[in-house]
Design an enzyme around this catalytic site. Structure first.
Site, mmCIF file in Angstrom:
data_model
loop_
_atom_site.group_PDB
_atom_site.id
_atom_site.type_symbol
_atom_site.label_atom_id
_atom_site.label_comp_id
_atom_site.label_asym_id
_atom_site.label_seq_id
_atom_site.Cartn_x
_atom_site.Cartn_y
_atom_site.Cartn_z
ATOM 1 N N LYS A 13 0.830 -1.219 0.000
ATOM 2 C CA LYS A 13 0.000 0.000 0.000
ATOM 3 C C LYS A 13 0.859 1.261 0.000
ATOM 4 C CE LYS A 13 -1.346 -0.752 4.792
ATOM 5 N NZ LYS A 13 -0.104 -0.317 5.401
ATOM 6 N N ARG A 85 -7.062 1.850 11.028
ATOM 7 C CA ARG A 85 -6.658 0.466 11.253
ATOM 8 C C ARG A 85 -7.643 -0.264 12.151
ATOM 9 N NH1 ARG A 85 -0.942 1.132 10.089
ATOM 10 N NH2 ARG A 85 0.150 -0.864 10.055
ATOM 11 N N ARG A 124 12.751 -7.967 3.829
ATOM 12 C CA ARG A 124 13.124 -6.595 3.479
ATOM 13 C C ARG A 124 14.134 -6.002 4.454
ATOM 14 N NH1 ARG A 124 7.334 -3.385 4.100
ATOM 15 N NH2 ARG A 124 7.346 -3.248 6.362
ATOM 16 N N ARG A 157 13.878 -3.657 9.996
ATOM 17 C CA ARG A 157 13.006 -2.950 10.936
ATOM 18 C C ARG A 157 12.700 -3.902 12.088
ATOM 19 N NH1 ARG A 157 7.896 -0.319 7.802
ATOM 20 N NH2 ARG A 157 6.783 -1.207 9.549
ATOM 21 N N ARG A 168 1.254 -8.978 13.488
ATOM 22 C CA ARG A 168 0.649 -7.845 12.769
ATOM 23 C C ARG A 168 -0.453 -8.336 11.833
ATOM 24 N NH1 ARG A 168 6.003 -5.328 10.468
ATOM 25 N NH2 ARG A 168 4.751 -3.708 9.515
HETATM 26 P P1 AMP Z 1 3.128 0.696 9.082
HETATM 27 O O1 AMP Z 1 4.353 1.420 8.623
HETATM 28 O O2 AMP Z 1 1.857 1.239 8.482
HETATM 29 O O3 AMP Z 1 3.253 -0.812 8.954
HETATM 30 O O4 AMP Z 1 2.994 1.000 10.662
HETATM 31 C C1 AMP Z 1 4.010 0.627 11.557
HETATM 32 C C2 AMP Z 1 3.467 0.600 12.972
HETATM 33 O O5 AMP Z 1 2.999 1.917 13.350
HETATM 34 C C3 AMP Z 1 2.250 -0.294 13.198
HETATM 35 O O6 AMP Z 1 2.599 -1.660 13.363
HETATM 36 C C4 AMP Z 1 1.659 0.324 14.460
HETATM 37 O O7 AMP Z 1 2.434 -0.011 15.600
HETATM 38 C C5 AMP Z 1 1.862 1.809 14.203
HETATM 39 N N1 AMP Z 1 0.715 2.407 13.501
HETATM 40 C C6 AMP Z 1 0.695 2.950 12.252
HETATM 41 N N2 AMP Z 1 -0.520 3.409 11.947
HETATM 42 C C7 AMP Z 1 -1.302 3.151 13.016
HETATM 43 C C8 AMP Z 1 -2.681 3.353 13.309
HETATM 44 N N3 AMP Z 1 -3.519 3.918 12.422
HETATM 45 N N4 AMP Z 1 -3.138 2.960 14.523
HETATM 46 C C9 AMP Z 1 -2.338 2.395 15.434
HETATM 47 N N5 AMP Z 1 -1.029 2.151 15.222
HETATM 48 C C10 AMP Z 1 -0.507 2.518 14.025
#
Ligand code: AMP
Length: 213
Positions: A13, A85, A124, A157, A168
């Site tokens: 995404k 989310r 990655r 990461r 996740r």
């Molecule tokens: P992402 O880069 O989108 O995979 O986000 C990395 C991490 O940021 C997630 O695993 C959550 O810990 C946190 N995170 C990002 N967006 C949200 C959200 N909308 N609500 C809660 N936690 C978030």
């Protein structure tokens, strides 16, 4: 145009959001990127948020909402990547948009099977200096563990390990997937298979969005 893009981490995404943002001149708002910047600060809250992120857990809704509200007041041409989310985040987003008189126009859902997501994420790596992304299978660096662009060390990461990715994914299926139906019922959902050439998927999405507007 105001878009949200939904999908498991690793569904692509972020890549699609970047392509759409570039094509339509929208701001790409990635809540994960915003949080990763925030947690570089040294405070008790930032350390607590980083611990949640490293475990693959969600950051509390109230914190996310306060971050998002500040951004959306300034922006009405955006693609939101990583938010909502949870169902309550989707309701909160609708409430902000109603208040601002700027509803979400389209929700894009990128669908990829779990085993593909696991292969994509656990392979990655990212440059510790310039943040260029690599992948052990799909985009290997010329020299193992070293960034092609700047020569710095590649790292993983903390939330990209096998156990964390599985966690996740579990959260995605339980909390985020129900939102897809929420947008479907509003008649604004576009869903696409996220397996295949990223540029072709982006071109197809762009065509669909152009036909819609
Ligand atoms: P992402 O880069 O989108 O995979 O986000 C990395 C991490 O940021 C997630 O695993 C959550 O810990 C946190 N995170 C990002 N967006 C949200 C959200 N909308 N609500 C809660 N936690 C978030």
């Amino acid at each position: 145009m105001r878009l949200v893009i939904l999908g498991a981490s690793g569904a692509g995404k972020g890549t699609q959001a970047q392509a759409l943002a570039k094509h339509f001149g929208m701001k790409h708002i990635s809540t994960g990127d915003i949080l990763r910047e925030e947690v570089k600060k040294d405070s008790a809250i930032c350390r607590a948020v980083k611990r949640l992120m490293d475990r693959g857990d969600l950051v509390p809704d109230e914190l996310m909402l306060s971050i998002l509200e500040g951004i959306l007041v300034e922006e009405d041409n955006f693609i939101l990547d990583g938010y909502p989310r949870t169902f309550s985040q989707a309701l909160a987003l609708n409430a902000i948009c109603d208040r601002l008189g700027t509803p979400i126009d389209v929700a894009v859902s990128i669908e990829v099977p779990d085993d593909e997501v696991i292969q994509r994420i656990t392979g990655r790596t990212v440059c510790s200096k310039c943040a260029t992304m690599f992948h052990t299978i799909f985009l290997p660096p010329k020299v193992h563990g070293i960034c092609d662009v700047c020569g710095a060390t590649l790292t993983q990461r903390p939330d990209d390990t096998m156990d964390t990715v599985k966690h996740r994914l579990k959260l995605f299926h339980a909390l985020t997937e129900p939102i897809i139906d929420f947008y479907r019922r509003q008649g604004i959902l576009i869903s696409r298979n996220g397996v295949g050439d990223a540029e072709e998927i982006a071109a197809d999405l762009i065509k669909t969005l152009e036909e819609k507007s």
